[in-house]
Motif scaffolding. Structure first.
Motif, PDB file in Angstrom:
ATOM      1  N   PHE A  13     -89.966   8.365  83.477  1.00  0.00           N
ATOM      2  CA  PHE A  13     -90.031   8.640  84.907  1.00  0.00           C
ATOM      3  C   PHE A  13     -88.947   9.634  85.301  1.00  0.00           C
ATOM      4  O   PHE A  13     -87.773   9.424  85.032  1.00  0.00           O
ATOM      5  N   GLU A  15     -87.750  11.550  88.718  1.00  0.00           N
ATOM      6  CA  GLU A  15     -87.937  11.659  90.163  1.00  0.00           C
ATOM      7  C   GLU A  15     -87.985  13.111  90.617  1.00  0.00           C
ATOM      8  O   GLU A  15     -88.801  13.490  91.458  1.00  0.00           O
ATOM      9  N   GLN A 124     -95.996   6.888  97.505  1.00  0.00           N
ATOM     10  CA  GLN A 124     -94.623   6.612  97.912  1.00  0.00           C
ATOM     11  C   GLN A 124     -94.508   5.489  98.937  1.00  0.00           C
ATOM     12  O   GLN A 124     -93.467   4.828  99.014  1.00  0.00           O
ATOM     13  N   LYS A 186     -97.579   2.435  90.838  1.00  0.00           N
ATOM     14  CA  LYS A 186     -96.547   3.440  90.625  1.00  0.00           C
ATOM     15  C   LYS A 186     -95.174   2.804  90.485  1.00  0.00           C
ATOM     16  O   LYS A 186     -94.369   3.187  89.627  1.00  0.00           O
ATOM     17  N   ALA A 190     -92.756   2.949  87.357  1.00  0.00           N
ATOM     18  CA  ALA A 190     -91.376   3.428  87.451  1.00  0.00           C
ATOM     19  C   ALA A 190     -90.418   2.442  86.807  1.00  0.00           C
ATOM     20  O   ALA A 190     -89.484   2.829  86.108  1.00  0.00           O
ATOM     21  N   GLU A 191     -90.642   1.156  87.038  1.00  0.00           N
ATOM     22  CA  GLU A 191     -89.776   0.136  86.445  1.00  0.00           C
ATOM     23  C   GLU A 191     -89.899   0.135  84.925  1.00  0.00           C
ATOM     24  O   GLU A 191     -88.895   0.033  84.209  1.00  0.00           O
ATOM     25  N   ASN A 193     -90.706   2.669  83.124  1.00  0.00           N
ATOM     26  CA  ASN A 193     -90.062   3.891  82.642  1.00  0.00           C
ATOM     27  C   ASN A 193     -88.551   3.751  82.624  1.00  0.00           C
ATOM     28  O   ASN A 193     -87.882   4.269  81.730  1.00  0.00           O
ATOM     29  N   ARG A 194     -87.990   3.059  83.630  1.00  0.00           N
ATOM     30  CA  ARG A 194     -86.547   2.832  83.632  1.00  0.00           C
ATOM     31  C   ARG A 194     -86.149   1.968  82.439  1.00  0.00           C
ATOM     32  O   ARG A 194     -85.134   2.217  81.782  1.00  0.00           O
TER      33      ARG A 194
END
Length: 367
Positions: A13, A15, A124, A186, A190-191, A193-194
């Protein structure tokens, strides 16, 4: 291994990368809406004064330019919503409402592109916010119809306009509900990917670090040497190496046990790291052998560093803890020479270490 890590990190991810795409998509949608309005104006279906239309169009695109520049600057990364999706969609509600106000027969077609913006911000905004935006857009559409009839005397077919308003509202709410699901997916992505990014960092650390001391391992030290050699060959940036060996280390293991040997290695690593200058590299080659890489240092400078390290280490004592009283070290020093390989400079440092050992140990020697 490093190339594979870089490829995997690129997939995680990012940003900033997503913000750029978000801004480009918003501009593209607004550009299509502008072209549609200009087409209707050309056909005589957009009932607006040319001067007022130019002012409104300039305001729209100055706002879009400011939005894109704000995203590109990175300032918004500090915000809770870096994409500024909520201000964007509220702005677009206003733009599409005003456009619909000036078009009569083709009103619904002008506002249709609003759904594309609604889908974009759904990545978003949460589901609740999306439903709120849908209700706001529905109310704005109804208000626009009322103003068109009241201010401009437009003759409306109430049944047709009510049906179009209902279709617009239902589609908006449907997009909002779908968008909420997209946003949840999403956020989950994102989590993940973190977590993947943290995992990649741990894997990288494991790949370049020695398990016992936490120092750079042999393979990574050799990679650093190759980079320093490339700098030296290309830009004439000097560097030197110090080949460090703890004296009589086997006797420590035999007399006090391997646990004490490990304690000495860890303590030595801490001492060296605490006294290193920024930009130097230190790691464990294996056993009791270590390598210190000193960029921007010549032979004499490296010899001074080695002597300072040797004297600092001689102050460490372990007798009161039940270990060896002191542990000395020997150092071989070599400065990189033009056109030689990394293996050559290591061999010369190793010869310097051999001279230090054969001359009585506890000293630093140049090959």
């Amino acid at each position: 291994m490093n190339s594979e890590l870089r490829q995997a990190e690129h997939l995680t991810f990012n940003e900033t990368r997503l913000l750029r795409r978000h801004g480009r998509a918003a501009v593209a949608i607004m550009a299509m809406h502008t072209l549609l309005c200009l087409l209707y104006y050309r056909m005589g279906q957009f009932s607006i004064d040319l001067e007022l239309g130019a002012i409104l169009l300039s305001g729209v695109w100055l706002s879009m330019l400011g939005y894109v520049l704000l995203l590109a600057s990175g300032v918004t990364l500090r915000f809770h919503d870096p994409s500024l999706s909520l201000p964007l969609i509220i702005f677009c509600v206003g733009v599409f409402t005003v456009s619909g106000y000036y078009v009569d027969e083709f009103r619904l077609s002008v506002v249709t592109l609003f759904f594309a913006i609604l889908l974009l911000v759904s990545f978003q905004l949460s589901g609740k916010v999306m439903v709120g935006v849908a209700m706001l857009s529905s109310a704005a559409y109804a208000g626009m119809l009322w103003l068109a009839m009241d201010d401009r005397g437009v003759q409306l077919s109430l049944s047709v306009e009510a049906l179009q308003w209902l279709v617009f509202t239902m589609i908006s709410i449907s997009f909002a509900i779908t968008g909420g699901s997209i946003n949840r997916l999403k956020m989950d992505l994102a989590e993940k990917n973190r977590e993947l990014g943290k995992g990649l960092e741990r894997v990288r650390e494991m790949a370049i670090r020695d398990d016992l001391t936490g120092l750079f391992n042999r393979r990574h030290l050799l990679e650093i040497l190759e980079r320093q050699k490339a700098l030296a060959d290309r830009k004439r940036v000097p560097f030197s190496v110090c080949y460090v060996d703890l004296d009589h280390f086997k006797q420590i293991n035999d007399r006090f046990g391997h646990e004490w040997g490990d304690r000495v290695l860890r303590r030595f690593s801490q001492v060296v790291l605490s006294d290193m200058r920024d930009g130097d590299y230190f790691g464990r080659l294996g056993g009791e052998e270590f390598l210190l890489i000193l960029p921007q240092s010549g032979e004499q400078g490296a010899l001074q560093v080695a002597e300072r390290l040797r004297k600092r280490w001689s102050e460490e004592a372990f007798g009161q803890e039940g270990g060896p009283s002191t542990v000395s070290l020997s150092v071989g020093v070599a400065a990189f020479r033009d056109k030689e390989s990394t293996e050559d400079v290591l061999n010369r440092a190793d010869r310097g270490l051999y001279k230090a050992k054969s001359s009585g140990r506890n000293q630093s020697r140049v090959a």
